[in-house]
Scaffold this active site. Sequence first.
Site, PDB file in Angstrom:
ATOM      1  N   GLU A 186       0.839  -1.189   0.000  1.00 54.75           N
ATOM      2  CA  GLU A 186       0.000   0.000   0.000  1.00 54.75           C
ATOM      3  C   GLU A 186       0.879   1.246   0.000  1.00 54.75           C
ATOM      4  OE1 GLU A 186      -2.120   0.674   3.816  1.00 54.75           O
ATOM      5  OE2 GLU A 186      -0.388   1.989   3.876  1.00 54.75           O
ATOM      6  N   CYS A 201      -3.432  -4.725   3.744  1.00 58.55           N
ATOM      7  CA  CYS A 201      -2.422  -5.651   4.282  1.00 58.55           C
ATOM      8  C   CYS A 201      -2.467  -7.035   3.640  1.00 58.55           C
ATOM      9  CB  CYS A 201      -2.572  -5.767   5.793  1.00 58.55           C
ATOM     10  SG  CYS A 201      -2.344  -4.195   6.632  1.00 58.55           S
ATOM     11  N   THR A 220       2.620   1.850  15.399  1.00 59.12           N
ATOM     12  CA  THR A 220       2.827   0.505  14.847  1.00 59.12           C
ATOM     13  C   THR A 220       3.196   0.457  13.360  1.00 59.12           C
ATOM     14  OG1 THR A 220       0.443   0.389  14.430  1.00 59.12           O
ATOM     15  CG2 THR A 220       1.253  -0.625  16.469  1.00 59.12           C
ATOM     16  N   ARG A 267     -12.590   1.211  16.733  1.00 59.27           N
ATOM     17  CA  ARG A 267     -12.838  -0.171  17.184  1.00 59.27           C
ATOM     18  C   ARG A 267     -13.529  -1.034  16.127  1.00 59.27           C
ATOM     19  NH1 ARG A 267     -14.285   0.483  23.474  1.00 59.27           N
ATOM     20  NH2 ARG A 267     -16.325   0.034  22.702  1.00 59.27           N
ATOM     21  N   THR A 295     -12.371  -1.640  13.400  1.00 61.32           N
ATOM     22  CA  THR A 295     -11.333  -2.437  12.737  1.00 61.32           C
ATOM     23  C   THR A 295     -11.190  -3.824  13.373  1.00 61.32           C
ATOM     24  OG1 THR A 295      -9.599  -1.571  14.172  1.00 61.32           O
ATOM     25  CG2 THR A 295      -9.953  -0.404  12.105  1.00 61.32           C
ATOM     26  N   HIS A 314      -2.112 -12.309  10.502  1.00 57.48           N
ATOM     27  CA  HIS A 314      -1.777 -10.897  10.275  1.00 57.48           C
ATOM     28  C   HIS A 314      -1.647 -10.209  11.631  1.00 57.48           C
ATOM     29  CE1 HIS A 314      -1.402  -6.940   8.818  1.00 57.48           C
ATOM     30  NE2 HIS A 314      -2.551  -6.546   9.334  1.00 57.48           N
ATOM     31  N   LYS A 363      -1.749  -7.581  20.396  1.00 53.16           N
ATOM     32  CA  LYS A 363      -2.950  -8.222  20.981  1.00 53.16           C
ATOM     33  C   LYS A 363      -3.803  -8.986  19.973  1.00 53.16           C
ATOM     34  CE  LYS A 363      -4.255  -5.177  24.759  1.00 53.16           C
ATOM     35  NZ  LYS A 363      -5.053  -3.992  24.982  1.00 53.16           N
ATOM     36  N   ASN A 397       3.898  -3.218  12.489  1.00 54.86           N
ATOM     37  CA  ASN A 397       2.996  -3.795  11.499  1.00 54.86           C
ATOM     38  C   ASN A 397       3.540  -3.495  10.113  1.00 54.86           C
ATOM     39  OD1 ASN A 397       0.924  -4.570   9.833  1.00 54.86           O
ATOM     40  ND2 ASN A 397      -0.570  -3.102  10.614  1.00 54.86           N
ATOM     41  N   SER A 404      -7.505  -4.930   5.116  1.00 51.36           N
ATOM     42  CA  SER A 404      -8.673  -4.083   5.353  1.00 51.36           C
ATOM     43  C   SER A 404      -9.419  -3.868   4.056  1.00 51.36           C
ATOM     44  CB  SER A 404      -8.233  -2.739   5.934  1.00 51.36           C
ATOM     45  OG  SER A 404      -7.775  -2.927   7.244  1.00 51.36           O
TER      46      SER A 404
END
Lengths: 358, 138
Positions: free
Chosen positions: A91, A123, A164, A211, A213, A246, A251, A278, A308
């Site tokens: 990307e 991603c 990240t 959130r 995501t 991924h 977390k 990431n 995404s």
Amino acid sequence: MEEISPKNILLKPARPVGIMGYGAYVPRYRLPASEVARIWTDGQAGLPIKEKAVAGLDEDVATMSIEAARNALQRASVSPSESRAVWVGSESHPYAVKPTSTIDAEAIGAVPNVQAGDWQFACKAGTEAMVAAIGFIGSGMADYALAIGMDTAQGRPSDALEYTAGAGGAAYLLGPAEKSLAVIEHTYSFVTDTPDFWRRAYQKYPEHGQRFTGEPAYFKHITESAQALMDATQTKPTDYDYAVFHQPNTKFPQRVAAQLGFTKEQIAHGLLVPVIGNTYAGAALIGLTAILDIANPGERILLVSFGSGAGSDAMALQVTEAIQERRDRAPKTQDYIARRIEIDYATYARMRGKLVMK
Amino acid sequence: MEIPRHWRLRKQRYGLVGEVCPHCDAKLFPPRDVCPECGQEAKTLYNFSGRGEVYSYTTVYEAPAGFEEVAPYTVALIKLQEGPLVTAQLTDTNGEQVEIGTPVEMVTRRLRSDGDERGLLVYGYKFRPILQQLISPT
């Protein structure tokens, strides 16, 4: 055509396909998450990772892909001119219009009898290129194809993603399964239109749905693709020695692994996000290179990407005897992680072009 | 704008592709089609290994046009394993002492933009201390 049902949803190539060679790349600079917190929250923010990799001033997705591709070719011992595709998923392609893949194909010596194209699926662009390469080889159109996932991802200053959004990725030369160091036994992809993250044309930084995501995007798509693949192949988490998901932060992959029934030990070797960030289109793929660096013949690996927008590719692999003689032919993933130079936020701002020069 | 020149030089710049003399086996970089050793025609392409050592070096603080954004940087003469001496930037050297004799390897990096931010991105060879030695100094 038979209607698609849970039993026959797998993507089956006409001939079996595997990984001939793989190569990782991580730039050497590291920005500790505590530096981002120091600038924007007086050091009070919780940190999603330890640190992220940052590309040097003379690096971008084209140069990083070239090094990863050279590593993959070195392991495979296949002439670059035999690869009939160079596909780069990212990307953060250096140009808005002009392929990264032609630069890479020229640099590694794969031109001119080659397909070249840039892939974009947030991603998931790297594994998307890999699935396409499976089809290309599996159909008999080509014997070898190179699929790359690489990113130097953008994060808006002070945004959660700035902690990240890292740099790195991996390249895979795919070929006939019988010559491979790991056979790609099964593949399945799960895709819906889910707007969890995007970047509009001409915008420098992406937007994300906070959130949103999580549950409807990352967790839904990864669990659907991984579970469907395991159901169709009648396998369960204990049938796999390693799994890599991924990894946008520490977390999410830990939680999705637990939800699916995988242990911490199964994901430990491929969980690189705490130390490189990431790497977007490279994230799942470089987790897999770290596993291939240590896996033994006969061991099974589950790879599950997420992009995404949104979708997830799941692949089940089995390592072959060829891994033992090929893996030492090029630098290992941990070698790149170990060559670490810590930078502060000011150096990071310069390297990422955040300083206005005119 | 120097598009034709960048295009013409892409193979030697991206991958250190030179020539080998079919008469005396001298390795030539940059490619020049006539062997400087024996004077005969030499047009056979040759892929250099990319390995060599620092022959001499200097650090540039006042950069010429087009390179301001990467200053300071180190430029070196690299003695390639196959013989030729090439001029190139060193990269990935922060924090490490470069010396005459330091073993280096070729990497393909972004050199500059041709003109401003609308111009062509120019890629080419640079050299860095050999990766394996970066990891475990011997």
